[in-house]
Write a protein that holds these residues in place. Structure first.
Motif, PDB file in Angstrom:
ATOM      1  N   ARG A  26     -56.907   0.231 -68.127  1.00 40.05           N
ATOM      2  CA  ARG A  26     -58.340   0.225 -68.440  1.00 40.05           C
ATOM      3  C   ARG A  26     -58.669   0.498 -69.892  1.00 40.05           C
ATOM      4  O   ARG A  26     -59.680   0.024 -70.411  1.00 40.05           O
ATOM      5  CB  ARG A  26     -59.058   1.291 -67.590  1.00 40.05           C
ATOM      6  CG  ARG A  26     -59.092   1.016 -66.107  1.00 40.05           C
ATOM      7  CD  ARG A  26     -59.810   2.159 -65.412  1.00 40.05           C
ATOM      8  NE  ARG A  26     -59.645   2.102 -63.964  1.00 40.05           N
ATOM      9  CZ  ARG A  26     -59.962   3.105 -63.150  1.00 40.05           C
ATOM     10  NH1 ARG A  26     -60.462   4.238 -63.657  1.00 40.05           N
ATOM     11  NH2 ARG A  26     -59.787   2.991 -61.848  1.00 40.05           N
ATOM     12  N   TYR A  27     -57.839   1.278 -70.581  1.00 43.95           N
ATOM     13  CA  TYR A  27     -58.281   1.829 -71.854  1.00 43.95           C
ATOM     14  C   TYR A  27     -57.544   1.298 -73.079  1.00 43.95           C
ATOM     15  O   TYR A  27     -58.122   1.208 -74.148  1.00 43.95           O
ATOM     16  CB  TYR A  27     -58.182   3.356 -71.808  1.00 43.95           C
ATOM     17  CG  TYR A  27     -58.981   3.942 -70.665  1.00 43.95           C
ATOM     18  CD1 TYR A  27     -60.368   3.880 -70.662  1.00 43.95           C
ATOM     19  CD2 TYR A  27     -58.348   4.518 -69.577  1.00 43.95           C
ATOM     20  CE1 TYR A  27     -61.109   4.394 -69.603  1.00 43.95           C
ATOM     21  CE2 TYR A  27     -59.079   5.033 -68.517  1.00 43.95           C
ATOM     22  CZ  TYR A  27     -60.453   4.966 -68.535  1.00 43.95           C
ATOM     23  OH  TYR A  27     -61.176   5.463 -67.485  1.00 43.95           O
ATOM     24  N   ASP A  28     -56.271   0.986 -72.967  1.00 48.45           N
ATOM     25  CA  ASP A  28     -55.520   0.564 -74.153  1.00 48.45           C
ATOM     26  C   ASP A  28     -54.308  -0.244 -73.706  1.00 48.45           C
ATOM     27  O   ASP A  28     -53.237   0.312 -73.487  1.00 48.45           O
ATOM     28  CB  ASP A  28     -55.080   1.791 -74.954  1.00 48.45           C
ATOM     29  CG  ASP A  28     -54.365   1.413 -76.232  1.00 48.45           C
ATOM     30  OD1 ASP A  28     -54.640   0.331 -76.769  1.00 48.45           O
ATOM     31  OD2 ASP A  28     -53.509   2.209 -76.687  1.00 48.45           O
ATOM     32  N   THR A  29     -54.480  -1.558 -73.556  1.00 47.50           N
ATOM     33  CA  THR A  29     -53.368  -2.390 -73.092  1.00 47.50           C
ATOM     34  C   THR A  29     -52.211  -2.318 -74.085  1.00 47.50           C
ATOM     35  O   THR A  29     -52.401  -2.252 -75.296  1.00 47.50           O
ATOM     36  CB  THR A  29     -53.811  -3.860 -72.921  1.00 47.50           C
ATOM     37  OG1 THR A  29     -54.427  -4.302 -74.136  1.00 47.50           O
ATOM     38  CG2 THR A  29     -54.793  -4.001 -71.776  1.00 47.50           C
ATOM     39  N   PRO A  97     -50.803   8.043 -69.529  1.00 43.89           N
ATOM     40  CA  PRO A  97     -49.993   8.026 -68.313  1.00 43.89           C
ATOM     41  C   PRO A  97     -49.754   6.629 -67.727  1.00 43.89           C
ATOM     42  O   PRO A  97     -48.664   6.356 -67.216  1.00 43.89           O
ATOM     43  CB  PRO A  97     -50.789   8.912 -67.344  1.00 43.89           C
ATOM     44  CG  PRO A  97     -51.533   9.845 -68.230  1.00 43.89           C
ATOM     45  CD  PRO A  97     -51.885   9.044 -69.449  1.00 43.89           C
ATOM     46  N   TYR A  98     -50.749   5.753 -67.792  1.00 43.56           N
ATOM     47  CA  TYR A  98     -50.587   4.433 -67.183  1.00 43.56           C
ATOM     48  C   TYR A  98     -49.497   3.595 -67.854  1.00 43.56           C
ATOM     49  O   TYR A  98     -48.928   2.705 -67.224  1.00 43.56           O
ATOM     50  CB  TYR A  98     -51.905   3.656 -67.203  1.00 43.56           C
ATOM     51  CG  TYR A  98     -51.828   2.392 -66.383  1.00 43.56           C
ATOM     52  CD1 TYR A  98     -51.933   2.435 -64.995  1.00 43.56           C
ATOM     53  CD2 TYR A  98     -51.612   1.159 -66.988  1.00 43.56           C
ATOM     54  CE1 TYR A  98     -51.823   1.281 -64.243  1.00 43.56           C
ATOM     55  CE2 TYR A  98     -51.500   0.000 -66.234  1.00 43.56           C
ATOM     56  CZ  TYR A  98     -51.611   0.065 -64.857  1.00 43.56           C
ATOM     57  OH  TYR A  98     -51.492  -1.073 -64.102  1.00 43.56           O
ATOM     58  N   GLY A 149     -42.882   4.648 -62.813  1.00 46.84           N
ATOM     59  CA  GLY A 149     -43.703   4.757 -64.011  1.00 46.84           C
ATOM     60  C   GLY A 149     -44.787   5.801 -63.903  1.00 46.84           C
ATOM     61  O   GLY A 149     -45.115   6.481 -64.891  1.00 46.84           O
ATOM     62  N   TYR A 150     -45.353   5.947 -62.707  1.00 51.71           N
ATOM     63  CA  TYR A 150     -46.395   6.959 -62.504  1.00 51.71           C
ATOM     64  C   TYR A 150     -45.848   8.349 -62.812  1.00 51.71           C
ATOM     65  O   TYR A 150     -46.489   9.153 -63.524  1.00 51.71           O
ATOM     66  CB  TYR A 150     -46.908   6.895 -61.073  1.00 51.71           C
ATOM     67  CG  TYR A 150     -47.839   8.028 -60.708  1.00 51.71           C
ATOM     68  CD1 TYR A 150     -49.176   8.018 -61.114  1.00 51.71           C
ATOM     69  CD2 TYR A 150     -47.386   9.116 -59.958  1.00 51.71           C
ATOM     70  CE1 TYR A 150     -50.030   9.064 -60.790  1.00 51.71           C
ATOM     71  CE2 TYR A 150     -48.235  10.163 -59.625  1.00 51.71           C
ATOM     72  CZ  TYR A 150     -49.546  10.131 -60.038  1.00 51.71           C
ATOM     73  OH  TYR A 150     -50.393  11.170 -59.718  1.00 51.71           O
ATOM     74  N   LYS A 209     -51.915   5.298 -57.168  1.00 43.92           N
ATOM     75  CA  LYS A 209     -51.252   5.803 -58.376  1.00 43.92           C
ATOM     76  C   LYS A 209     -51.783   5.103 -59.627  1.00 43.92           C
ATOM     77  O   LYS A 209     -51.934   5.737 -60.677  1.00 43.92           O
ATOM     78  CB  LYS A 209     -49.731   5.632 -58.257  1.00 43.92           C
ATOM     79  CG  LYS A 209     -49.077   6.546 -57.237  1.00 43.92           C
ATOM     80  CD  LYS A 209     -47.581   6.343 -57.182  1.00 43.92           C
ATOM     81  CE  LYS A 209     -46.926   7.184 -56.080  1.00 43.92           C
ATOM     82  NZ  LYS A 209     -47.108   8.626 -56.254  1.00 43.92           N
ATOM     83  N   VAL A 210     -52.055   3.810 -59.516  1.00 43.53           N
ATOM     84  CA  VAL A 210     -52.638   3.072 -60.641  1.00 43.53           C
ATOM     85  C   VAL A 210     -53.978   3.684 -61.037  1.00 43.53           C
ATOM     86  O   VAL A 210     -54.237   3.957 -62.219  1.00 43.53           O
ATOM     87  CB  VAL A 210     -52.804   1.582 -60.275  1.00 43.53           C
ATOM     88  CG1 VAL A 210     -53.758   0.879 -61.241  1.00 43.53           C
ATOM     89  CG2 VAL A 210     -51.447   0.886 -60.255  1.00 43.53           C
ATOM     90  N   ASN A 211     -54.836   3.902 -60.061  1.00 42.33           N
ATOM     91  CA  ASN A 211     -56.154   4.489 -60.337  1.00 42.33           C
ATOM     92  C   ASN A 211     -56.037   5.920 -60.853  1.00 42.33           C
ATOM     93  O   ASN A 211     -56.773   6.333 -61.758  1.00 42.33           O
ATOM     94  CB  ASN A 211     -57.022   4.447 -59.081  1.00 42.33           C
ATOM     95  CG  ASN A 211     -57.411   3.040 -58.698  1.00 42.33           C
ATOM     96  OD1 ASN A 211     -57.564   2.177 -59.558  1.00 42.33           O
ATOM     97  ND2 ASN A 211     -57.555   2.789 -57.401  1.00 42.33           N
ATOM     98  N   ARG A 212     -55.115   6.664 -60.273  1.00 42.60           N
ATOM     99  CA  ARG A 212     -54.912   8.053 -60.686  1.00 42.60           C
ATOM    100  C   ARG A 212     -54.420   8.120 -62.128  1.00 42.60           C
ATOM    101  O   ARG A 212     -54.895   8.940 -62.926  1.00 42.60           O
ATOM    102  CB  ARG A 212     -53.903   8.720 -59.747  1.00 42.60           C
ATOM    103  CG  ARG A 212     -53.489  10.132 -60.121  1.00 42.60           C
ATOM    104  CD  ARG A 212     -54.616  11.100 -59.987  1.00 42.60           C
ATOM    105  NE  ARG A 212     -54.160  12.473 -60.220  1.00 42.60           N
ATOM    106  CZ  ARG A 212     -54.971  13.500 -60.404  1.00 42.60           C
ATOM    107  NH1 ARG A 212     -56.281  13.319 -60.373  1.00 42.60           N
ATOM    108  NH2 ARG A 212     -54.494  14.704 -60.620  1.00 42.60           N
ATOM    109  N   ALA A 213     -53.459   7.267 -62.478  1.00 41.62           N
ATOM    110  CA  ALA A 213     -52.927   7.262 -63.844  1.00 41.62           C
ATOM    111  C   ALA A 213     -54.010   6.902 -64.850  1.00 41.62           C
ATOM    112  O   ALA A 213     -54.117   7.511 -65.921  1.00 41.62           O
ATOM    113  CB  ALA A 213     -51.758   6.286 -63.940  1.00 41.62           C
ATOM    114  N   ASN A 214     -54.840   5.910 -64.514  1.00 40.64           N
ATOM    115  CA  ASN A 214     -55.938   5.539 -65.410  1.00 40.64           C
ATOM    116  C   ASN A 214     -56.959   6.665 -65.552  1.00 40.64           C
ATOM    117  O   ASN A 214     -57.487   6.915 -66.637  1.00 40.64           O
ATOM    118  CB  ASN A 214     -56.633   4.276 -64.893  1.00 40.64           C
ATOM    119  CG  ASN A 214     -55.975   3.002 -65.389  1.00 40.64           C
ATOM    120  OD1 ASN A 214     -55.675   2.866 -66.573  1.00 40.64           O
ATOM    121  ND2 ASN A 214     -55.740   2.062 -64.491  1.00 40.64           N
TER     122      ASN A 214
END
Length: 230
Positions: A26-29, A97-98, A149-150, A209-214
């Motif tokens: 979401r924030y920095d690809t 984290p993501y 990765g998480y 985990k994807v949502n949590r990491a973001n």
């Protein structure tokens, strides 16, 4: 099927899944060249794994449990983990984290993609068999990468729990990968009754985990401030 059709069908699932998880940032690809590099490292990893697995089968035998959890899952996930940890974990681009999910998924899908290509050509695969592999082995490798990765992301950005999450980042992918392989090896005629619930669980857990990491990204505050300024 033509060679080009088979090659495209074998490669497409891994590339599509990698694009999906890459765009979930979401924030920095991440720099695309770093992601491609890790994907290619995953591709190259197939060759030493093939040699080592053959040697381990000769040494340890082909008991389904040993093969699933040690020869297959243990070796593959350890080498994927080693690549991500040694090449990218301390890199400056790993800044939220993501990012752990992006890079671990890239390595995992690089590995799964070349495996899929080998399978397609060595077994004269049909579209239906490649679809089955896209839904199970290729998708499975992506889920194991998300889990790895998480926890690598948690290890880097929660210093008080670094050792715990480094352990989790290796142990959990090995467990789920081993269980995946063990089901396929031991439930020949009714594997679908176990595999579908397992894959649904892994996908649901991975998306969480994807949502949590973001949501734990330190960059989300900067992103919100930029939105307010606009």
């Amino acid at each position: 099927m033509s060679v080009l059709s088979v090659l495209t069908a074998a490669i497409a699932p891994g590339v599509a899944l990698l694009a999906y998880f890459y765009l979930k940032d979401r924030y920095d690809t991440e720099p695309i060249h770093h992601v491609i590099k890790m994907f290619l490292f995953g591709v190259l990893l197939v060759f030493p794994v093939m040699v080592l697995q053959r040697a381990l089968v000769h040494g340890l035998g082909d008991d389904p449990f040993v093969f699933s959890f040690i020869i297959s899952a243990g070796l593959e996930e350890f080498l994927k983990w080693f690549l991500v940890y040694t090449i990218i974990y301390q890199h400056a681009t790993f800044d939220e984290p993501y990012d752990g999910i992006v890079y671990a998924v890239a390595v995992s899908l690089g590995f799964a993609t070349l495996e899929n290509v080998f399978y397609a050509f060595l077994n004269s695969s049909s579209i239906s068999s490649l679809l089955y592999r896209a839904l199970l082995p290729v998708s499975g490798h992506a889920m194991f990468g998300v889990i790895m990765g998480y926890h690598l992301g948690r290890a880097k950005f929660t210093p008080e729990r670094t050792k715990r999450h480094l352990l989790y980042s290796l142990a959990f992918p090995i467990f789920w990968h081993g269980l995946f392989d063990y089901i396929l090896l031991t439930t020949k005629s009714y594997w679908v009754w176990f595999m579908i619930p397992l894959m649904v669980f892994l996908w649901m857990r991975s998306l969480w985990k994807v949502n949590r990491a973001n949501s734990t990204s330190p960059l989300r505050v900067i992103h919100k401030e930029d939105q307010v300024k606009i």
